[in-house]
Motif scaffolding. Structure first.
Motif: not given
Length: 392
Positions: A70, A73, A158, A273-274, A277
């Protein structure tokens, strides 16, 4: 109408990208579960302390390297990391990940001893140290590769990295433990030599990577989190050890246990993770924003497939490994989607409120969710196992 079109696009992404990685992760997890199922009786009789430590080890790998994925990313999207394995930050993060893994492992062993590990105590310590060093090196570079490769292909890391990293961690953890157990029992000289070699490699990498004190302190928040969560995972380990006979009697779950836990952790990690971000990019303004809930709904639509696959792949592995014929677990197929939904909603909530408290979800939310998913998943597995063998 616009919301429906967006949901359709997210469902398409969930099925074409995330579901593929979830299925690959599931197959990988069941491969690791094959070793657990095959040697479950041996571990219970000769190295029962490993059952107390095992969930913590599995969760720790997902915590450390899921957070790394993560973090990579976010760094890639912000332009702080070159999309290349040659970037010096990659090696430093791998070494930091290894360092972050070892101390909680030692603490897990210490707590396990306090709880009652009496059989092969010192041997278990050597086994988990060697396993941690070997697996962390492989998993660290795999994490960097899959994140960078996905980013360079124009896909969202992600959606892919967290499930694959967690499952590869599960794939490597159990076979590596079994390998060191067999090496100890059949070739003690080679066992000691391997331990010395791995420790030497670890010391050499610390020197070569030039990790600075400030870089270690920069991950203080993550270290404190994963250490606390590693100790918290003793709950999962104690439950697994206490109910190991019931889980073994259920047959399928003794093979599917790692895959089951990793699948719950995967769903939670993808959402975390989404969410992380999107929060860093300013795309989520309030808790009840439409965007994150569309992500959850889209992923929820993939859960029945994973629940069914856990059933039938578990059956296949049990048949091939032990030549045991058993029936699919209907209650698992029916309840799995709702357990996964609960974990995704929990994951989003934790990520959102931590960010609002100025705590980076990459460093705290993903480890917390992976750990809690293991606890929830272990309780879920025990309840399913008890239902199968008539315990409830």
């Amino acid at each position: 109408m616009e919301v429906l079109l967006e949901l359709k696009a997210k469902v398409r992404e969930a099925y074409t990208t995330t579901l593929v990685s979830l299925i690959v992760s599931l197959v990988i997890g069941l491969f690791g579960g094959t070793f657990l199922g095959k040697y479950f009786a041996k571990i219970r009789s000769s190295y029962p302390g490993l059952l107390i430590i095992l969930p913590g080890m599995m969760g720790l790998r997902g915590n450390v390297f899921g957070s790394m994925a993560s973090r990579f990313s976010t760094m890639l999207y912000l332009g702080d990391l070159e999309p290349s394995l040659k970037d010096k930050k990659v090696l430093k993060n791998v070494v930091l990940g290894l360092m972050l893994s070892l101390i909680p492992i030692l603490m897990l062993w210490t707590v396990g001893v306090i709880q009652g590990i009496r059989k092969n105590t010192f041997e278990i310590l050597l086994i988990i140290i060697s396993s941690t060093i070997a697996v962390s090196l492989i998993l660290g570079y795999f994490t960097a590769f899959i994140t960078i490769f996905t980013f360079r292909r124009g896909s969202d890391p992600d959606s892919v990295a967290a499930p694959l990293v967690a499952s590869v961690g599960d794939l490597l953890t159990i076979p590596s433990l079994i390998a060191f157990i067999l090496l100890l029992e059949k070739a003690k000289f080679e066992f000691w030599g391997t331990n010395i070699l791995l420790l030497s490699v670890f010391v050499g990498l610390i020197h070569f990577s030039r990790v600075r004190k400030r870089e270690i302190l920069g991950l203080k928040e993550l270290f404190m989190t994963i250490t606390f969560l590693a100790l918290l995972s003793i709950i999962s380990g104690s439950l697994l050890e206490h109910y190991s006979e019931v889980i073994q009697a259920s047959i399928i779950l003794s093979f599917a246990y790692p895959a089951l836990l990793s699948s719950f952790g995967n769903y939670g990690s993808v959402i975390a993770a989404k969410t992380s971000t999107k929060l860093h990019l300013g795309e989520i303004e309030r808790y009840f924003s439409v965007e994150p809930f569309l992500d959850i709904v889209a992923l929820f639509m993939t859960t029945p497939i994973i629940g069914i696959l856990i059933n039938y792949l578990g059956l296949l592995v049990a048949k091939l490994t032990l030549n045991v014929q058993t029936a699919p677990i209907t209650i698992l197929a029916l309840t799995y989607p709702f357990m996964a939904l609960f974990i995704m909603l929990y994951s989003y909530t934790i990520s959102y409120f931590l960010f609002r408290k100025n705590i980076n979800p990459d460093n705290v939310a993903i480890p917390l969710i992976a750990n809690n998913s293991d606890i929830f998943g272990t309780i879920y597995a025990i309840l399913i196992a008890k239902a199968i063998v008539g315990g409830i």
